[in-house]
Design an enzyme around this catalytic site. Structure first.
Site, PDB file in Angstrom:
ATOM      1  CE  LYS A 287      -4.199  -1.669   2.302  1.00  0.00           C
ATOM      2  NZ  LYS A 287      -5.081  -1.517   3.480  1.00  0.00           N
ATOM      3  CD  GLU A 372     -19.604  -6.576   6.669  1.00  0.00           C
ATOM      4  OE1 GLU A 372     -18.930  -5.615   6.266  1.00  0.00           O
ATOM      5  OE2 GLU A 372     -19.599  -7.705   6.103  1.00  0.00           O
ATOM      6  NE  ARG A 400     -21.381  -7.108   2.318  1.00  0.00           N
ATOM      7  CZ  ARG A 400     -20.187  -7.182   1.750  1.00  0.00           C
ATOM      8  NH1 ARG A 400     -19.208  -6.411   2.171  1.00  0.00           N
ATOM      9  NH2 ARG A 400     -19.958  -8.045   0.777  1.00  0.00           N
TER      10      ARG A 400
END
Length: 630
Positions: A287, A372, A400
């Site tokens: 990243k 989730e 979700r």
């Protein structure tokens, strides 16, 4: 900046590459220059506009290699989420509009099928790429179409159940599909380098795969030799690869390889393109690659506000205390007084305000990954054993886990507190992240208390009230700052289901759910209307609703949620049930997916600022201005 020393040269190069087809006319040796130019353009543009940066910096080489090797858009490229796809946008004819990203009428911060034919599948939430790509690959097979399908998924996204479900299904088929794992956690960095890049090229090359396939036939007639060969291959590959998990799932696995060596990526992708069946390429990236400030602090540069591109420094501006800050301090204060409190987040520690809690109470902090569904049922299991879990979750992410909320929490009346952040309009993240539906999908659930604070102090008291309630409860609050009401250090337990009349007036009564109380009070003052802070969506304060209905000509419900099935619907349903025919005007979000832009601009477009509310009321019941309060 470290992406390139000559921004003008970079921009000049990019003006010659306005589509992947033009990219494919370049020589392979030119691709490192293209990579540098894309990275430079990304940094300089996002430094002016803000947006997602670090993830995209890590996928520049991959985006260039994919569009160079595959015939996009005829070949389908499915990116998981969209944070990592900014380079993809630059390469697919949207470079000149990148400065509009996440702004009203500008580019979406995520993948959007309506925006470009190169965005094969819209994605704002993670872990959908494998399932979508497998669907596309299956469709191509059924239609006898020669088309390559590629899914790019991050290592974090693999923590979600849907990603694994897609892998299980795709790996158990003979469908042509390439899944690329973009691993940017650097956990396997010792295995990345010249040796493994060389092995990847050999293992994915035609000679090796031909010999490998042929050996299955030849050695198959000599079982002991075949078994020895298989064990030897697994042993050799096991020395340089993290696991054989993906091969066990049915994929032909290659990797890990360096995701920042664009020439090696091109070679490996070409080899894998020639193969058939489910294939899995594991690349390692970093990243923030190529921009030193982001390399050093990729978390801070994940989503950025405008900054100095040359230094990476952000101009510090005074900001008001946000609702997330309110939750964060409440959670730590509550945990100090009750050791039963458990904090849970589905991979949103920073966004949901659990950093301080995770540091102070590491044994009571659980980041369950992008899962989730698991987060909600896990909380239910804790509650069964007498602990008091608090799940910090975004409104659009809670969608979700809806089945788990019903089946595993509300049916069983388990003591779980939901702290729902990003409720209502979230602004630049757009349609995939707007918290537009939670009041509608929560208030229909039995046994659940639903609260909507109007300000920071009320948010703290509601969290306290929800926590003390012996059963399922939810407090939903918006992104960003509130009206600036300072919370009290001591917390007040509220009486569940009670509203508060903020202003007495005539003819019109505004029943307000949440932070839109601030502009509603302005409207009430201008029109001489009554204003009620309803505070509870469920249970509704039916007494106050009936009182307002009996003494006013028009009731106006106001909420930052879709009108359909929302808090205003609850008011109308109740009045209908008792036979009260007072006129009701419901104000809320429209029946459409609201796109990206500044939050205040979106609210104004939806008629939910003070001017919009006033116009809607005056259209319904003409009223004189500046009527004195009764």
């Amino acid at each position: 900046m470290t992406a390139s020393n000559d921004p003008a040269k970079n921009e000049s190069l990019l003006t010659e590459i306005n589509s992947p087809a033009e990219l494919r006319t370049r020589e392979v040796d030119e691709l490192p220059d293209v990579v540098a130019a894309v990275r430079d353009h990304l940094v300089r543009t996002i430094s002016r506009t803000g947006g997602h940066l670090a993830a995209g910096l890590g996928t520049v080489e991959l985006a260039v290699a994919l569009h160079y090797v595959f015939d996009t858009p005829e070949d389908r490229l499915v990116w998981d989420v969209g944070h990592q796809a900014y380079p993809h946008k630059i390469l697919t004819g949207r470079r000149d509009r990148l400065h509009t990203i996440r702004q009203a009428n500008g580019l979406s911060g995520f993948l959007n099928r309506q925006e470009s034919e190169y965005d094969a599948f819209g994605a704002g939430h993670s872990s959908t790429s494998v399932s979508a790509a497998f669907g596309m690959a299956s469709a191509a097979k059924l239609k006898n179409e020669e088309r390559h399908i590629v899914a790019v998924i991050g290592d974090g996204a693999l923590t979600a159940g849907e990603a694994m479900e897609g892998l299980y299904n795709a790996g158990d088929s003979d469908t042509d599909l390439l899944v690329i794992l973009n691993d940017n956690e650097m956990s396997i960095s010792p295995n990345v380098g010249a040796l493994t890049n060389y092995l990847a090229r050999i293992l994915s090359g035609r000679t090796y795969t031909t010999v490998r396939s042929g050996s299955k036939t030849v050695l198959g007639t000599v079982p002991p030799v075949k078994a020895l060969a298989r064990r030897w291959e697994e042993h050799v590959k096991g020395m340089v690869m993290p696991s054989t998990l993906f091969e066990e799932l049915g994929f032909y696995y290659i990797g890990p390889i360096d995701g920042h060596n664009v020439k090696s990526l091109v070679t490996t992708l070409r080899n894998m393109k020639a193969l058939r069946g489910p294939r899995f390429l594991h690349i390692v990236t970093r990243k923030g690659q190529g921009y030193k400030p982001a390399e050093g602090d990729p978390l801070s540069y994940h989503g950025v506000v405008p900054f100095d591109a040359d230094t990476g420094k952000v101009e510090k501006k005074a900001t008001n205390r946000t609702f997330t800050h309110v939750f964060s301090s409440w959670l730590c204060d509550m945990a100090a007084s009750d050791n039963r409190l458990i904090g849970i987040t589905p991979a949103m520690r920073e966004g949901s305000g659990l950093v301080q809690f995770s540091e102070q109470y590491p044994d009571r902090y659980f980041d369950v990954g992008i899962a989730e569904q698991h987060a909600i049922t896990f909380a239910g299991g804790l509650a069964c054993e007498g602990l008091k879990p608090v799940v910090a979750i975004y409104s659009s992410f809670l969608q979700r886990a809806y089945d788990q909320l019903i089946h595993d929490i509300t049916i069983q009346k388990l003591d779980v507190t939901l702290a729902i952040d990003r409720a209502g309009i979230v602004g630049a993240d757009g349609a995939t992240h707007q918290g537009a539906f939670d009041l509608s999908y929560l208030r229909c659930l039995p046994n659940l208390i639903v609260m909507v604070p109007a300000d920071e102090a009320e948010c703290r008291d509601m969290l306290f009230t929800a926590y003390l309630h012996n059963g399922p409860s939810a407090v939903r609050y918006p992104r960003g700052s509130g009206p600036g009401v300072i919370e009290r250090e001591t917390m007040k337990q509220m009486t569940i289901g009670t509203a508060e009349i903020k202003r007495h007036g005539t003819r019109v009564a505004l029943l307000v759910f949440g932070t839109l109380l601030t502009p509603a009070l302005v409207v009430g003052e201008a029109l001489g209307a009554s204003v009620v802070n309803m505070r509870f969506v469920k249970p509704l304060d039916e007494g106050v609703v009936l009182e307002m209905a009996s003494s006013h000509d028009l009731l106006v419900t106001v909420e930052e949620n879709v009108i359909a099935g929302g808090a205003g619907s609850a008011v109308s349903e109740y009045l209908h049930s008792v036979g009260n025919g007072v006129r009701v005007l419901n104000l809320g979000l429209p029946d459409k997916h609201v796109e990206h832009g500044a939050s205040n601009e979106i609210l104004a477009e939806c008629g939910l600022d003070a001017d919009g509310m006033r116009r809607a009321i005056e259209s319904a019941v003409p009223m004189p201005r500046a009527v004195e309060s009764a």
